[in-house]
Design an enzyme around this catalytic site. Structure first.
Site, PDB file in Angstrom:
ATOM      1  CG  ASP A 177     -17.287 -30.786 -32.406  1.00  0.00           C
ATOM      2  OD1 ASP A 177     -16.353 -31.113 -31.644  1.00  0.00           O
ATOM      3  OD2 ASP A 177     -18.068 -29.851 -32.153  1.00  0.00           O
ATOM      4  CG  HIS A 178     -14.183 -28.226 -34.936  1.00  0.00           C
ATOM      5  ND1 HIS A 178     -15.560 -28.308 -35.085  1.00  0.00           N
ATOM      6  CD2 HIS A 178     -13.948 -27.029 -34.333  1.00  0.00           C
ATOM      7  CE1 HIS A 178     -16.114 -27.200 -34.610  1.00  0.00           C
ATOM      8  NE2 HIS A 178     -15.156 -26.408 -34.149  1.00  0.00           N
ATOM      9  CB  CYS A 185     -19.437 -31.735 -29.630  1.00  0.00           C
ATOM     10  SG  CYS A 185     -20.869 -31.393 -28.585  1.00  0.00           S
ATOM     11  N   GLY A 186     -17.865 -30.001 -27.967  1.00  0.00           N
ATOM     12  CA  GLY A 186     -17.355 -29.077 -26.946  1.00  0.00           C
ATOM     13  C   GLY A 186     -18.046 -29.267 -25.606  1.00  0.00           C
ATOM     14  CB  THR A 187     -21.316 -28.472 -24.379  1.00  0.00           C
ATOM     15  OG1 THR A 187     -22.122 -28.704 -25.551  1.00  0.00           O
ATOM     16  CG2 THR A 187     -20.827 -27.028 -24.359  1.00  0.00           C
ATOM     17  N   GLY A 211     -24.661 -30.555 -28.226  1.00  0.00           N
ATOM     18  CA  GLY A 211     -25.099 -30.554 -29.629  1.00  0.00           C
ATOM     19  C   GLY A 211     -25.064 -31.943 -30.241  1.00  0.00           C
ATOM     20  CG  HIS A 221     -33.029 -46.344 -13.249  1.00  0.00           C
ATOM     21  ND1 HIS A 221     -33.368 -45.471 -12.237  1.00  0.00           N
ATOM     22  CD2 HIS A 221     -32.565 -47.468 -12.636  1.00  0.00           C
ATOM     23  CE1 HIS A 221     -33.118 -46.047 -11.059  1.00  0.00           C
ATOM     24  NE2 HIS A 221     -32.620 -47.244 -11.277  1.00  0.00           N
ATOM     25  CG  ASN A 222     -32.881 -43.332 -18.032  1.00  0.00           C
ATOM     26  OD1 ASN A 222     -31.942 -42.923 -17.336  1.00  0.00           O
ATOM     27  ND2 ASN A 222     -34.145 -43.101 -17.723  1.00  0.00           N
ATOM     28  NE  ARG A 256     -14.306 -25.490 -27.030  1.00  0.00           N
ATOM     29  CZ  ARG A 256     -14.821 -24.959 -28.139  1.00  0.00           C
ATOM     30  NH1 ARG A 256     -16.130 -24.826 -28.274  1.00  0.00           N
ATOM     31  NH2 ARG A 256     -14.028 -24.579 -29.118  1.00  0.00           N
ATOM     32  NE  ARG A 283     -38.422 -48.526 -10.080  1.00  0.00           N
ATOM     33  CZ  ARG A 283     -37.169 -48.888  -9.760  1.00  0.00           C
ATOM     34  NH1 ARG A 283     -36.808 -50.171  -9.834  1.00  0.00           N
ATOM     35  NH2 ARG A 283     -36.282 -47.981  -9.397  1.00  0.00           N
ATOM     36  CG  HIS A 284     -36.297 -48.894 -14.703  1.00  0.00           C
ATOM     37  ND1 HIS A 284     -36.486 -47.691 -14.060  1.00  0.00           N
ATOM     38  CD2 HIS A 284     -35.625 -49.687 -13.841  1.00  0.00           C
ATOM     39  CE1 HIS A 284     -35.945 -47.740 -12.854  1.00  0.00           C
ATOM     40  NE2 HIS A 284     -35.421 -48.949 -12.696  1.00  0.00           N
ATOM     41  NE  ARG A 323     -41.254 -45.430 -14.642  1.00  0.00           N
ATOM     42  CZ  ARG A 323     -40.847 -45.739 -13.424  1.00  0.00           C
ATOM     43  NH1 ARG A 323     -39.577 -46.047 -13.204  1.00  0.00           N
ATOM     44  NH2 ARG A 323     -41.688 -45.760 -12.422  1.00  0.00           N
TER      45      ARG A 323
END
Ligand code: RB5
Length: 151
Positions: free
Chosen positions: A8-9, A66-68, A71, A99-100, A110, A133-134, A137
């Protein structure tokens, strides 16, 4: 290897630095789906764009900023087939691949300094899915998506 990148911006300059880092270090093609303007830009737009590119196979993996990182990561995870991890340290980035089997990474401009972000990217790109095993899931995550479609 093709990586989709979005932002984002808040994360325009940061995006360019991460893009260049990946291109220079790994020689991967990094395709930009984010905004290049610092005018307000709603993160779901580029989160979804990168996620769609991953799911369609246009790119192999996606990185969104993005900032964090929250989002844009949430937006990506709304797209069926996306497993996006929001990270502020390399350990979770690595384990999320092993694993995922995450196919997208997000972090916050930020929150995470640019050098730490490069370490996160390194950990995430180097992680290889271990399967075994993963996989049961991961299959269960897919089942959730299928059940949601039937509602
Ligand atoms: C934009 O102000 C900010 O909300 C966005 O960059 C992000 O942090 C959202 O999760």
């Amino acid at each position: 290897m093709k990586i989709g990148i979005g932002n984002d911006h808040v994360a325009v300059d940061y995006k360019w630095e991460i893009k260049k880092y990946i291109e220079d270090k790994y020689g991967y093609e990094v395709i930009n789906y984010g905004t290049d303007s610092k005018e307000r830009f709603n993160y779901p737009v580029s989160g979804e764009a990168v996620a769609n590119a991953v799911v369609s196979g246009e790119v192999d993996k996606g990185i969104v900023i993005c900032g964090t990182g929250v989002g844009i990561g949430l937006a990506a995870n709304k797209v069926n087939g996306i497993r996006c991890v929001t990270c502020s340290e390399p350990y979770s980035a690595l384990l999320s691949r092993q694993h995922n089997n995450t196919n997208m990474l997000s972090f916050g401009a930020r929150v995470v300094g640019i050098e730490l972000a490069k370490m996160i990217v390194d950990a995430w790109l180097s992680g290889v899915y271990e399967g075994g095993r993963h996989q049961v899931r991961i299959d269960m995550l897919h089942d959730i998506e299928e059940r949601q479609k039937m509602k």
